[in-house]
Scaffold this motif. Sequence first.
Motif, PDB file in Angstrom:
ATOM      1  N   ARG A  77      75.016  18.500  17.879  1.00 18.05           N
ATOM      2  CA  ARG A  77      76.434  18.764  17.352  1.00 18.05           C
ATOM      3  C   ARG A  77      76.756  17.778  16.196  1.00 18.05           C
ATOM      4  NH1 ARG A  77      75.867  20.688  22.387  1.00 18.05           N
ATOM      5  NH2 ARG A  77      77.158  22.156  23.094  1.00 18.05           N
ATOM      6  N   MET A  78      76.321  16.577  16.560  1.00 20.86           N
ATOM      7  CA  MET A  78      76.668  15.474  15.490  1.00 20.86           C
ATOM      8  C   MET A  78      76.156  16.079  14.211  1.00 20.86           C
ATOM      9  SD  MET A  78      75.360  11.844  17.344  1.00 20.86           S
ATOM     10  CE  MET A  78      75.695  11.804  19.000  1.00 20.86           C
TER      11      MET A  78
ATOM     12  N   TYR B 297      87.333  19.323   8.149  1.00 19.74           N
ATOM     13  CA  TYR B 297      87.781  19.509   9.689  1.00 19.74           C
ATOM     14  C   TYR B 297      86.562  18.504  10.405  1.00 19.74           C
ATOM     15  CZ  TYR B 297      90.326  23.317   7.679  1.00 19.74           C
ATOM     16  OH  TYR B 297      91.080  24.156   7.046  1.00 19.74           O
ATOM     17  N   GLY B 298      85.252  18.798  10.058  1.00 20.95           N
ATOM     18  CA  GLY B 298      84.293  18.305  10.791  1.00 20.95           C
ATOM     19  C   GLY B 298      83.791  16.782  10.552  1.00 20.95           C
ATOM     20  N   GLN B 299      84.471  16.035   9.836  1.00 22.09           N
ATOM     21  CA  GLN B 299      84.037  14.643   9.684  1.00 22.09           C
ATOM     22  C   GLN B 299      84.565  13.756  10.497  1.00 22.09           C
ATOM     23  OE1 GLN B 299      82.263  13.969   6.678  1.00 22.09           O
ATOM     24  NE2 GLN B 299      82.540  16.179   6.599  1.00 22.09           N
ATOM     25  N   PHE B 300      83.679  12.754  11.094  1.00 18.25           N
ATOM     26  CA  PHE B 300      83.901  11.788  12.052  1.00 18.25           C
ATOM     27  C   PHE B 300      82.984  10.625  11.750  1.00 18.25           C
ATOM     28  CE2 PHE B 300      80.428  14.507  13.693  1.00 18.25           C
ATOM     29  CZ  PHE B 300      79.591  13.540  14.220  1.00 18.25           C
TER      30      PHE B 300
ATOM     31  N   LEU C  80      87.807  16.012  18.267  1.00 19.59           N
ATOM     32  CA  LEU C  80      88.711  16.674  17.292  1.00 19.59           C
ATOM     33  C   LEU C  80      88.021  17.618  16.266  1.00 19.59           C
ATOM     34  CD1 LEU C  80      91.645  14.184  17.140  1.00 19.59           C
ATOM     35  CD2 LEU C  80      91.767  16.459  18.197  1.00 19.59           C
ATOM     36  N   ALA C  81      86.987  17.033  15.701  1.00 22.24           N
ATOM     37  CA  ALA C  81      86.380  17.658  14.555  1.00 22.24           C
ATOM     38  C   ALA C  81      85.401  19.049  15.405  1.00 22.24           C
ATOM     39  CB  ALA C  81      84.966  16.800  14.169  1.00 22.24           C
ATOM     40  N   ARG C  82      85.229  18.938  16.486  1.00 23.30           N
ATOM     41  CA  ARG C  82      84.763  20.254  17.029  1.00 23.30           C
ATOM     42  C   ARG C  82      85.693  21.084  17.108  1.00 23.30           C
ATOM     43  NH1 ARG C  82      81.041  18.995  22.393  1.00 23.30           N
ATOM     44  NH2 ARG C  82      81.196  21.075  22.445  1.00 23.30           N
ATOM     45  N   TYR C  83      86.843  20.724  17.824  1.00 22.57           N
ATOM     46  CA  TYR C  83      88.023  21.688  17.721  1.00 22.57           C
ATOM     47  C   TYR C  83      88.325  22.529  16.524  1.00 22.57           C
ATOM     48  CZ  TYR C  83      92.622  23.230  19.420  1.00 22.57           C
ATOM     49  OH  TYR C  83      93.616  24.130  19.700  1.00 22.57           O
ATOM     50  N   PHE C  84      88.581  21.580  15.532  1.00 24.28           N
ATOM     51  CA  PHE C  84      89.132  21.982  14.210  1.00 24.28           C
ATOM     52  C   PHE C  84      88.154  22.853  13.344  1.00 24.28           C
ATOM     53  CE2 PHE C  84      92.282  18.300  14.399  1.00 24.28           C
ATOM     54  CZ  PHE C  84      93.220  19.032  14.613  1.00 24.28           C
TER      55      PHE C  84
ATOM     56  N   GLN D 104      81.200  26.125  20.410  1.00 26.42           N
ATOM     57  CA  GLN D 104      82.371  25.960  21.030  1.00 26.42           C
ATOM     58  C   GLN D 104      83.114  24.686  21.115  1.00 26.42           C
ATOM     59  OE1 GLN D 104      83.965  28.470  22.984  1.00 26.42           O
ATOM     60  NE2 GLN D 104      82.331  30.131  22.177  1.00 26.42           N
ATOM     61  N   TYR D 105      84.252  24.440  21.283  1.00 23.10           N
ATOM     62  CA  TYR D 105      84.800  23.207  21.290  1.00 23.10           C
ATOM     63  C   TYR D 105      84.665  22.869  22.615  1.00 23.10           C
ATOM     64  CZ  TYR D 105      89.258  25.392  22.781  1.00 23.10           C
ATOM     65  OH  TYR D 105      90.053  25.977  23.459  1.00 23.10           O
ATOM     66  N   TYR D 106      85.013  21.392  22.783  1.00 21.36           N
ATOM     67  CA  TYR D 106      84.854  20.863  24.220  1.00 21.36           C
ATOM     68  C   TYR D 106      86.011  21.089  25.075  1.00 21.36           C
ATOM     69  CZ  TYR D 106      84.096  16.934  27.576  1.00 21.36           C
ATOM     70  OH  TYR D 106      84.082  16.346  28.891  1.00 21.36           O
TER      71      TYR D 106
END
Length: 423
Positions: free
Chosen positions: A168-169, A183-186, A217-221, A358-360
């Motif tokens: 996922r990372m 959106y996916g940046q962390f 939040l990255a996963r969600y967006f 999927q998001y968490y």
Amino acid sequence: MKEYIFRDPIHGNIAVTDPTIFALIQSPEFQRLRRIRQLGTSFISYPGAEHTRFAHSLGVYHLMNRVLRHLVEHGVQIDPDLRAMACAAALLHDIGHGPFSHLFEKVTGMRHEDWVVRIIAGPDSSISRILADRNLAWPARIASFVSGTWDGPPFLKELISSQLDVDRMDYLLRDSRMCGVTYGQFDLERLIQTITVVDGRVVLTDKGITSAEEFLLARYFMYWNVYFHKATRSSEVLLELALRRAVALVREGAAEELGFLPPALEPVLAGRELSLSQYLALDETDVLYAVKRWTQAPDPVLADLSLRFLNRHLFAGIRLDGELTGPREEAVRAALAAAGFDPDYYHRTDRAAAAAYQYYVRPEQGSTSPIQILLSWTVPPGLREVTEVSAVLRGIATQPVTRCFLFVPREAAAAVRRALLEN
């Protein structure tokens, strides 16, 4: 020891010094991943989403190496052979994906996880031979990461497949960059720095709460804006319906209606069990070439669906509240038939849960392991599930959000909407 450098747009230089890893990368099975996109039909929505599972797999290997090095430097005891084996497992985690991945699974009923095990542990695979040359136990043990029978330290399996894994990372950062979105940046560096192992499990220290929030939040967006993008889902529906029509024609004895029967796809369309070599011969080149040829198919349904996919003439997405069953479904089918479309091939309901990524959501008791935060090194350790310590995540990760679209031809969308309102 010779060093090979792969220049990667996400992680910079990925160095490979282990000769076994380099041999795996050079194998035909792994090179095949260059011809399978990471995000399936997302290139329809995001022109830059042409990156492959080859690049992603290299990134996952690189991150596994980094995380394990971090853990060893911070006192976690990991046998060197186990560490090397876990890195090989990370590299090979996607080796069994077929063309357009999850879509191909839906049409054929073949799970990519089963093919991963066959490729890694099967006697006819060069991957298996390379692993066995390193250690005779490696093929079966690495396959056990995927099959769920891994009996080693749990945290090694969790780093490959869990709610907080290197897979996922990498794909969040990679998919975000290649799609041209943010959106996916962390903060990857901080997230890795806060990973630790407690009772054999992967957890984050309390300093990692903010990192966890960014990651989730990255996963969600990314889920709502990229993975469940309406145009992407519509294009996948079109390709699925075209393949299902081809399957129906072949299995009904009307293969001549395809106009062209690609040799690599023929056993799939016919429903025969594939050998490993037949499966490995399949990639997205075969599917896209077939679709291109099928635009001239004698069968009008197959020709139309293929042309719509090729020219991005997508179905319209109608938001659904509730199930499409009973009188509502019959009304939709009648509206499509009145507009001149075969209802069996010109509508499809698509739910959010059907998206590959999927998001968490906070797991229920006994389901997937949650992401846990280490609050204190007490006896027993003070561990809390992440949504219990983060008000930011509590609102989005406590209950799953459902969304459903009905996809139909744009030419019939108005009539279908009226039918839904009347029923």
